[in-house]
Scaffold this motif. Structure first.
Motif, PDB file in Angstrom:
ATOM      1  N   GLU A 146       0.844  -1.191   0.000  1.00 55.60           N
ATOM      2  CA  GLU A 146       0.000   0.000   0.000  1.00 55.60           C
ATOM      3  C   GLU A 146       0.880   1.243   0.000  1.00 55.60           C
ATOM      4  O   GLU A 146       1.926   1.272   0.658  1.00 55.60           O
ATOM      5  N   PHE A 147       0.449   2.267  -0.738  1.00 54.90           N
ATOM      6  CA  PHE A 147       1.181   3.531  -0.833  1.00 54.90           C
ATOM      7  C   PHE A 147       0.297   4.671  -0.355  1.00 54.90           C
ATOM      8  O   PHE A 147      -0.924   4.639  -0.520  1.00 54.90           O
ATOM      9  N   GLU A 148       0.936   5.702   0.201  1.00 55.87           N
ATOM     10  CA  GLU A 148       0.217   6.913   0.581  1.00 55.87           C
ATOM     11  C   GLU A 148       0.942   8.141   0.048  1.00 55.87           C
ATOM     12  O   GLU A 148       2.169   8.200   0.016  1.00 55.87           O
ATOM     13  N   THR A 149       0.127   9.128  -0.337  1.00 57.59           N
ATOM     14  CA  THR A 149       0.632  10.411  -0.809  1.00 57.59           C
ATOM     15  C   THR A 149       0.753  11.384   0.367  1.00 57.59           C
ATOM     16  O   THR A 149       0.075  11.243   1.382  1.00 57.59           O
ATOM     17  N   LEU A 150       1.595  12.355   0.187  1.00 51.94           N
ATOM     18  CA  LEU A 150       1.790  13.410   1.184  1.00 51.94           C
ATOM     19  C   LEU A 150       0.482  14.101   1.548  1.00 51.94           C
ATOM     20  O   LEU A 150      -0.383  14.318   0.703  1.00 51.94           O
ATOM     21  N   VAL A 151       0.332  14.434   2.832  1.00 51.71           N
ATOM     22  CA  VAL A 151      -0.751  15.316   3.285  1.00 51.71           C
ATOM     23  C   VAL A 151      -0.109  16.579   3.839  1.00 51.71           C
ATOM     24  O   VAL A 151       0.560  16.548   4.867  1.00 51.71           O
ATOM     25  N   ARG A 152      -0.306  17.690   3.124  1.00 53.02           N
ATOM     26  CA  ARG A 152       0.256  18.961   3.561  1.00 53.02           C
ATOM     27  C   ARG A 152      -0.655  20.078   3.043  1.00 53.02           C
ATOM     28  O   ARG A 152      -0.360  20.745   2.044  1.00 53.02           O
ATOM     29  N   PRO A 153      -1.805  20.287   3.703  1.00 56.83           N
ATOM     30  CA  PRO A 153      -2.792  21.250   3.202  1.00 56.83           C
ATOM     31  C   PRO A 153      -2.250  22.656   2.984  1.00 56.83           C
ATOM     32  O   PRO A 153      -2.732  23.371   2.103  1.00 56.83           O
ATOM     33  N   ALA A 154      -1.260  23.055   3.761  1.00 61.05           N
ATOM     34  CA  ALA A 154      -0.712  24.402   3.594  1.00 61.05           C
ATOM     35  C   ALA A 154      -0.085  24.582   2.212  1.00 61.05           C
ATOM     36  O   ALA A 154      -0.034  25.704   1.693  1.00 61.05           O
ATOM     37  N   GLU A 155       0.389  23.487   1.618  1.00 63.96           N
ATOM     38  CA  GLU A 155       1.037  23.558   0.317  1.00 63.96           C
ATOM     39  C   GLU A 155       0.209  22.914  -0.787  1.00 63.96           C
ATOM     40  O   GLU A 155       0.519  23.111  -1.967  1.00 63.96           O
ATOM     41  N   MET A 156      -0.806  22.152  -0.404  1.00 55.71           N
ATOM     42  CA  MET A 156      -1.592  21.403  -1.384  1.00 55.71           C
ATOM     43  C   MET A 156      -3.033  21.899  -1.330  1.00 55.71           C
ATOM     44  O   MET A 156      -3.828  21.487  -0.485  1.00 55.71           O
ATOM     45  N   LYS A 157      -3.326  22.805  -2.223  1.00 54.71           N
ATOM     46  CA  LYS A 157      -4.571  23.561  -2.210  1.00 54.71           C
ATOM     47  C   LYS A 157      -5.815  22.676  -2.182  1.00 54.71           C
ATOM     48  O   LYS A 157      -6.797  22.965  -1.496  1.00 54.71           O
ATOM     49  N   GLY A 158      -5.787  21.582  -2.934  1.00 59.57           N
ATOM     50  CA  GLY A 158      -6.961  20.717  -3.014  1.00 59.57           C
ATOM     51  C   GLY A 158      -7.309  20.052  -1.695  1.00 59.57           C
ATOM     52  O   GLY A 158      -8.474  19.710  -1.455  1.00 59.57           O
ATOM     53  N   GLN A 159      -6.321  19.862  -0.828  1.00 66.78           N
ATOM     54  CA  GLN A 159      -6.580  19.241   0.471  1.00 66.78           C
ATOM     55  C   GLN A 159      -7.289  20.195   1.428  1.00 66.78           C
ATOM     56  O   GLN A 159      -7.805  19.750   2.452  1.00 66.78           O
ATOM     57  N   ARG A 160      -7.321  21.472   1.086  1.00 69.78           N
ATOM     58  CA  ARG A 160      -8.023  22.447   1.923  1.00 69.78           C
ATOM     59  C   ARG A 160      -9.473  22.637   1.493  1.00 69.78           C
ATOM     60  O   ARG A 160     -10.248  23.279   2.203  1.00 69.78           O
ATOM     61  N   SER A 161      -9.836  22.076   0.352  1.00 76.00           N
ATOM     62  CA  SER A 161     -11.171  22.304  -0.191  1.00 76.00           C
ATOM     63  C   SER A 161     -12.238  21.570   0.618  1.00 76.00           C
ATOM     64  O   SER A 161     -12.124  20.364   0.879  1.00 76.00           O
ATOM     65  N   PRO A 184      -4.983  10.807   3.567  1.00 76.28           N
ATOM     66  CA  PRO A 184      -4.149  10.842   2.366  1.00 76.28           C
ATOM     67  C   PRO A 184      -4.697   9.951   1.250  1.00 76.28           C
ATOM     68  O   PRO A 184      -5.447   9.015   1.493  1.00 76.28           O
ATOM     69  N   TYR A 185      -4.282  10.281   0.032  1.00 79.42           N
ATOM     70  CA  TYR A 185      -4.614   9.451  -1.117  1.00 79.42           C
ATOM     71  C   TYR A 185      -3.873   8.126  -0.967  1.00 79.42           C
ATOM     72  O   TYR A 185      -2.686   8.092  -0.654  1.00 79.42           O
ATOM     73  N   ARG A 186      -4.596   7.028  -1.208  1.00 79.69           N
ATOM     74  CA  ARG A 186      -4.021   5.687  -1.024  1.00 79.69           C
ATOM     75  C   ARG A 186      -4.179   4.864  -2.292  1.00 79.69           C
ATOM     76  O   ARG A 186      -5.192   4.935  -2.963  1.00 79.69           O
ATOM     77  N   GLU A 187      -3.168   4.071  -2.566  1.00 77.16           N
ATOM     78  CA  GLU A 187      -3.227   3.100  -3.654  1.00 77.16           C
ATOM     79  C   GLU A 187      -2.541   1.818  -3.219  1.00 77.16           C
ATOM     80  O   GLU A 187      -1.878   1.775  -2.187  1.00 77.16           O
ATOM     81  N   GLY A 188      -2.734   0.764  -4.008  1.00 78.90           N
ATOM     82  CA  GLY A 188      -2.149  -0.507  -3.631  1.00 78.90           C
ATOM     83  C   GLY A 188      -1.977  -1.439  -4.811  1.00 78.90           C
ATOM     84  O   GLY A 188      -2.609  -1.288  -5.856  1.00 78.90           O
ATOM     85  N   LEU A 189      -1.079  -2.402  -4.620  1.00 79.15           N
ATOM     86  CA  LEU A 189      -0.814  -3.433  -5.619  1.00 79.15           C
ATOM     87  C   LEU A 189      -0.717  -4.776  -4.931  1.00 79.15           C
ATOM     88  O   LEU A 189      -0.381  -4.868  -3.743  1.00 79.15           O
ATOM     89  N   ARG A 190      -1.011  -5.812  -5.678  1.00 79.93           N
ATOM     90  CA  ARG A 190      -0.680  -7.153  -5.233  1.00 79.93           C
ATOM     91  C   ARG A 190       0.844  -7.292  -5.319  1.00 79.93           C
ATOM     92  O   ARG A 190       1.490  -6.642  -6.143  1.00 79.93           O
ATOM     93  N   MET A 191       1.428  -8.139  -4.477  1.00 81.88           N
ATOM     94  CA  MET A 191       2.877  -8.191  -4.426  1.00 81.88           C
ATOM     95  C   MET A 191       3.502  -8.622  -5.746  1.00 81.88           C
ATOM     96  O   MET A 191       4.550  -8.092  -6.152  1.00 81.88           O
ATOM     97  N   ASP A 192       2.862  -9.552  -6.460  1.00 84.79           N
ATOM     98  CA  ASP A 192       3.453  -9.959  -7.738  1.00 84.79           C
ATOM     99  C   ASP A 192       3.378  -8.841  -8.767  1.00 84.79           C
ATOM    100  O   ASP A 192       4.256  -8.721  -9.635  1.00 84.79           O
ATOM    101  N   GLU A 193       2.374  -7.976  -8.669  1.00 87.56           N
ATOM    102  CA  GLU A 193       2.315  -6.802  -9.543  1.00 87.56           C
ATOM    103  C   GLU A 193       3.437  -5.822  -9.195  1.00 87.56           C
ATOM    104  O   GLU A 193       4.089  -5.259 -10.071  1.00 87.56           O
ATOM    105  N   ALA A 194       3.640  -5.618  -7.900  1.00 81.10           N
ATOM    106  CA  ALA A 194       4.669  -4.690  -7.450  1.00 81.10           C
ATOM    107  C   ALA A 194       6.065  -5.154  -7.850  1.00 81.10           C
ATOM    108  O   ALA A 194       6.940  -4.327  -8.145  1.00 81.10           O
ATOM    109  N   MET A 195       6.281  -6.471  -7.876  1.00 77.56           N
ATOM    110  CA  MET A 195       7.592  -7.019  -8.200  1.00 77.56           C
ATOM    111  C   MET A 195       7.809  -7.193  -9.697  1.00 77.56           C
ATOM    112  O   MET A 195       8.904  -7.567 -10.131  1.00 77.56           O
ATOM    113  N   HIS A 196       6.785  -6.929 -10.502  1.00 83.22           N
ATOM    114  CA  HIS A 196       6.913  -7.131 -11.938  1.00 83.22           C
ATOM    115  C   HIS A 196       7.927  -6.147 -12.531  1.00 83.22           C
ATOM    116  O   HIS A 196       7.978  -4.989 -12.120  1.00 83.22           O
ATOM    117  N   PRO A 197       8.738  -6.588 -13.504  1.00 85.98           N
ATOM    118  CA  PRO A 197       9.776  -5.702 -14.067  1.00 85.98           C
ATOM    119  C   PRO A 197       9.252  -4.407 -14.678  1.00 85.98           C
ATOM    120  O   PRO A 197       9.993  -3.422 -14.765  1.00 85.98           O
TER     121      PRO A 197
END
Length: 323
Positions: free
Chosen positions: A170-185, A193-206
């Motif tokens: 699982e991955f997470e993006t930065l949360v910094r509303p003072a610098e990221m205008k959309g997070q203040r809306s 934070p925005y989150r995404e994820g992969l299955r491990m075999d997808e993550a290890m794919h070349p």
């Protein structure tokens, strides 16, 4: 930790923007493998700084090469999805200049032998930065062809020594509303934070790639500075930007868009022209640049054209159910 200052680089070693954008012959001659000279060793610098390159041996059969025309730099950096800066396609370029990317750290958690918080420059020590030209398609049916600079995600994963229980990442993006205008809306539908994820075999794919640059430059804020994911056979929202956390888990993570609209955005998000978005067809895409008078409309390819490399990952799966 001591942050090194960027040393002076002779102008003869720097690829200018004009020469980069007109260097198709050089790309073909070098087989797409361009290793950055000492990116980690010279410390981190500002988004958009130019990099110096060292050609590596050309490859006769390179899955990271395409003869398709590159998307112009202006289009690739001024037509973006990055809701942290706003929902309009021009908002990221307009507002991402406020993002501070140095110093930058990534927290590593979960099912690994070496968890911790790592400074980005430490993670990049000894890493060979290469160039790969990838097609990247967005769920809104537009696509680009971009020369990304970075390294395989698998190279980083191995350094953390995942346990046998690590089935997903699982991955997470930065949360910094003072610098990221959309997070203040107050109108935002995303639970930051925005989150995404992969299955491990997808993550290890070349093919799965961590990018730290594009077009011969370190990533701009609107493109996900200072480090982002590239998963070229999936829709663009899987390629999470400005990563600050990586977590290894035995459970499939709940991703941001999957949580907002599960009937529209699934966990896998594989490019599939036979599975339409509920509100539009996915059979065709607009390759940027595209306009009303000069539309660039092409057929969408299964797995975004990478079926030969990745179709085996989903053998036996119902790709309409697991969208």
């Amino acid at each position: 930790m001591l942050i090194r200052q960027k040393p002076d680089i002779p102008s003869s070693e720097i690829t200018s923007e004009s020469s980069y954008l007109n260097r198709r012959g050089f790309i073909k001659a070098s087989g797409l493998g361009l290793a950055a000279v000492g990116l980690a060793q010279r410390g981190w610098s500002a988004p958009g700084d130019e990099l110096s390159f060292k050609p590596v041996s050309p490859s006769a059969d390179n899955p990271f090469y395409t003869s398709e025309d590159l998307t112009p730099f202006q289009d690739a950096t001024h037509y973006n999805n990055f809701y942290e800066f706003g929902t309009d396609k021009t908002d990221p370029a307009r507002y991402a200049g406020s993002l501070s990317t140095s110093p930058w750290s990534i927290a590593v958690e979960g099912e690994v032998a070496k968890p911790g918080t790592y400074h980005l420059e430490d993670l990049l020590k000894g890493v060979d930065i290469e160039e790969r030209i990838y097609r990247l398609r967005c769920v809104e049916a537009w696509s680009m062809v971009i020369p990304w600079l970075g390294f395989p995600l698998a190279d980083l994963i191995k350094r953390f020594e995942p346990t046998l229980n690590a089935r997903y990442i699982e991955f997470e993006t930065l949360v910094r509303p003072a610098e990221m205008k959309g997070q203040r809306s107050r109108f935002s539908t995303i639970d930051w934070p925005y989150r995404e994820g992969l299955r491990m075999d997808e993550a290890m794919h070349p093919l799965t790639f961590l990018s730290v640059g594009a077009y011969g430059k370190e990533l701009l804020g609107q493109n996900g500075a200072p480090i982002r994911l590239i998963v070229p056979w999936k829709y663009g929202f899987k390629s999470i930007k400005s990563i600050v956390k990586i977590r290894f888990t035995d459970q499939q993570p709940q991703t941001s868009w999957q949580g907002i609209a599960p009937n529209e955005y699934g966990f896998y998000a594989n490019v599939n022209p036979d599975v339409d978005h509920p509100r539009w067809s996915q059979r065709y895409e607009r390759r940027l640049p595209s306009s009303l008078l000069k539309p660039s409309r092409i057929k969408t390819q299964m797995f975004n054209g990478y079926a030969d490399q990745v179709a085996s990952l989903y053998k036996g799966m119902n790709l309409r159910r697991f969208y």
